[in-house]
Design a protein around this motif. Structure first.
Motif, short mmCIF file in Angstrom:
data_model
loop_
_atom_site.label_atom_id
_atom_site.label_comp_id
_atom_site.label_asym_id
_atom_site.label_seq_id
_atom_site.Cartn_x
_atom_site.Cartn_y
_atom_site.Cartn_z
N ASP A 74 0.86 -1.04 0.01
CA ASP A 74 -0.23 0.02 0.06
C ASP A 74 0.89 1.25 0.04
OD1 ASP A 74 -2.31 -1.36 0.06
OD2 ASP A 74 -2.71 -1.27 2.21
N ARG A 75 1.99 1.14 0.65
CA ARG A 75 2.89 2.48 0.69
C ARG A 75 3.42 2.62 -0.26
NH1 ARG A 75 4.35 5.95 5.01
NH2 ARG A 75 6.03 7.26 4.20
N ILE A 76 4.23 1.45 -0.97
CA ILE A 76 4.89 1.77 -2.13
C ILE A 76 4.04 2.07 -3.55
CG2 ILE A 76 6.18 0.10 -4.03
CD1 ILE A 76 7.56 -1.04 -1.57
N LEU A 77 2.62 1.43 -3.50
CA LEU A 77 1.77 1.82 -4.69
C LEU A 77 1.07 3.18 -4.32
CD1 LEU A 77 0.67 -1.65 -5.06
CD2 LEU A 77 2.21 -0.49 -6.47
N ALA A 78 1.22 3.88 -3.21
CA ALA A 78 0.35 5.18 -2.91
C ALA A 78 0.96 6.20 -4.07
CB ALA A 78 0.84 5.59 -1.51
N PRO A 79 -0.12 6.99 -4.35
CA PRO A 79 0.39 8.06 -5.35
C PRO A 79 1.54 9.00 -4.71
CG PRO A 79 -2.08 7.95 -4.97
CD PRO A 79 -1.40 7.11 -4.05
N GLY A 80 2.54 9.27 -5.81
CA GLY A 80 3.54 10.15 -5.30
C GLY A 80 4.80 9.53 -4.57
N PHE A 81 4.59 8.27 -4.33
CA PHE A 81 5.74 7.43 -3.59
C PHE A 81 7.15 7.40 -4.19
CE2 PHE A 81 8.00 3.91 -2.26
CZ PHE A 81 8.48 4.07 -0.66
N ILE A 82 6.55 7.12 -5.58
CA ILE A 82 7.98 6.94 -6.46
C ILE A 82 8.53 8.19 -6.87
CG2 ILE A 82 8.88 6.15 -8.70
CD1 ILE A 82 8.18 3.96 -6.87
N GLU A 83 7.82 9.35 -6.92
CA GLU A 83 8.28 10.55 -7.15
C GLU A 83 9.01 11.27 -5.91
OE1 GLU A 83 5.26 9.68 -7.67
OE2 GLU A 83 5.25 9.82 -9.81
N HIS A 84 8.61 10.73 -4.78
CA HIS A 84 9.24 11.33 -3.58
C HIS A 84 10.55 10.48 -3.58
CE1 HIS A 84 10.07 11.73 0.70
NE2 HIS A 84 10.33 10.38 1.08
N VAL A 85 10.78 9.33 -3.79
CA VAL A 85 11.96 8.59 -3.74
C VAL A 85 12.93 9.15 -4.58
CG1 VAL A 85 13.22 6.17 -4.34
CG2 VAL A 85 10.95 6.44 -2.83
N GLU A 86 12.37 9.41 -5.98
CA GLU A 86 13.36 10.02 -7.08
C GLU A 86 13.87 11.46 -6.53
OE1 GLU A 86 10.99 10.14 -10.51
OE2 GLU A 86 11.26 8.22 -10.93
N ALA A 87 13.00 12.04 -5.71
CA ALA A 87 13.42 13.47 -5.18
C ALA A 87 14.31 13.35 -4.27
CB ALA A 87 11.94 14.22 -4.89
N MET A 88 14.26 12.47 -3.30
CA MET A 88 15.04 12.29 -2.02
C MET A 88 16.39 11.92 -2.77
SD MET A 88 13.64 13.36 0.59
CE MET A 88 12.94 14.45 -0.56
N GLY A 89 16.48 10.84 -3.83
CA GLY A 89 17.65 10.59 -4.54
C GLY A 89 18.53 11.75 -5.18
N LYS A 90 17.63 12.81 -5.67
CA LYS A 90 18.45 13.89 -6.28
C LYS A 90 19.13 14.64 -5.18
CE LYS A 90 15.78 14.03 -10.39
NZ LYS A 90 14.63 14.75 -11.03
N ILE A 91 18.38 14.76 -4.04
CA ILE A 91 18.81 15.53 -2.83
C ILE A 91 20.10 14.91 -2.22
CG2 ILE A 91 18.49 16.05 -0.45
CD1 ILE A 91 15.61 16.80 -1.36
N VAL A 92 20.14 13.45 -2.32
CA VAL A 92 21.39 12.71 -1.91
C VAL A 92 22.42 12.98 -2.65
CG1 VAL A 92 22.40 10.58 -1.33
CG2 VAL A 92 20.15 10.93 -0.36
N ALA A 93 22.27 13.05 -3.93
CA ALA A 93 23.44 13.10 -5.08
C ALA A 93 23.60 14.54 -4.76
CB ALA A 93 22.73 13.08 -6.31
N HIS A 94 22.97 15.44 -4.72
CA HIS A 94 23.67 16.62 -4.44
C HIS A 94 24.26 17.26 -3.38
CE1 HIS A 94 23.40 21.19 -4.94
NE2 HIS A 94 22.72 21.18 -3.64
#
Length: 156
Positions: free
Chosen positions: A7-27
């Motif tokens: 339910d958590r993984i398939l929730a709307p916006g979850f993948i986008e959140h993970v991608e955004a956090m990945g960009k922050i980590v890289a930066h």
């Protein structure tokens, strides 16, 4: 429990959140690399999985981070792996990067202290020949040169 995870993984916006956090980590890691170029030679990764190639012994650095309450693992002889949970938020990422920066700053201070001690403990140099116009003392396999004006002229 498995359904709650899905339910958590398939929730709307979850993948986008993970991608955004990945960009922050890289930066943030690239910023850290600019701050400590002598200790961080490369940053790589995909999404939230990150690897940092470091010059200090990685296992010692993992232990140092553990002392700061940050869990990381060694991915190889010189790569520190970061693998935060998928539900990490921006504040937690910045806190972790701050801990890593603090550990590098401590390591840098320790290295500077060791260099200063080594410089204070080695005021004399050893030479193999006695062709110098200075006070020398015969030793078992060379000559010991006192710190004189000659020493400062010819010894770096």
């Amino acid at each position: 429990m498995g359904n709650a995870v899905l339910d958590r993984i398939l929730a709307p916006g979850f993948i986008e959140h993970v991608e955004a956090m990945g960009k922050i980590v890289a930066h943030e890691l690239h910023q850290l690399m600019q701050k400590f170029p002598n200790y961080i030679t490369e940053v790589r990764g995909k999404g939230l999985i990150a690897g940092i190639r470091i010059t200090p012994p990685v296992r010692d650095f993992v232990a140092r981070l553990r002392n700061h309450k940050l869990l990381t693992v060694a991915a190889s002889d010189n790569v520190l792996r970061l693998l935060p949970p998928l539900i990490v938020n921006e504040d937690e990422i910045r806190e972790a990067i701050g801990i890593i920066a603090e550990a590098f700053a401590e390591f840098d201070a320790e290295q500077a202290s060791r260099r200063a001690i080594a410089q204070r403990q080695a005021p004399f140099r050893f030479f193999r020949t006695a062709d110098y116009d200075c006070e020398t003392f015969s030793r078992s396999q060379g000559f010991f040169l006192r710190a004189t004006a000659f020493h400062s002229r010819f010894c770096p």
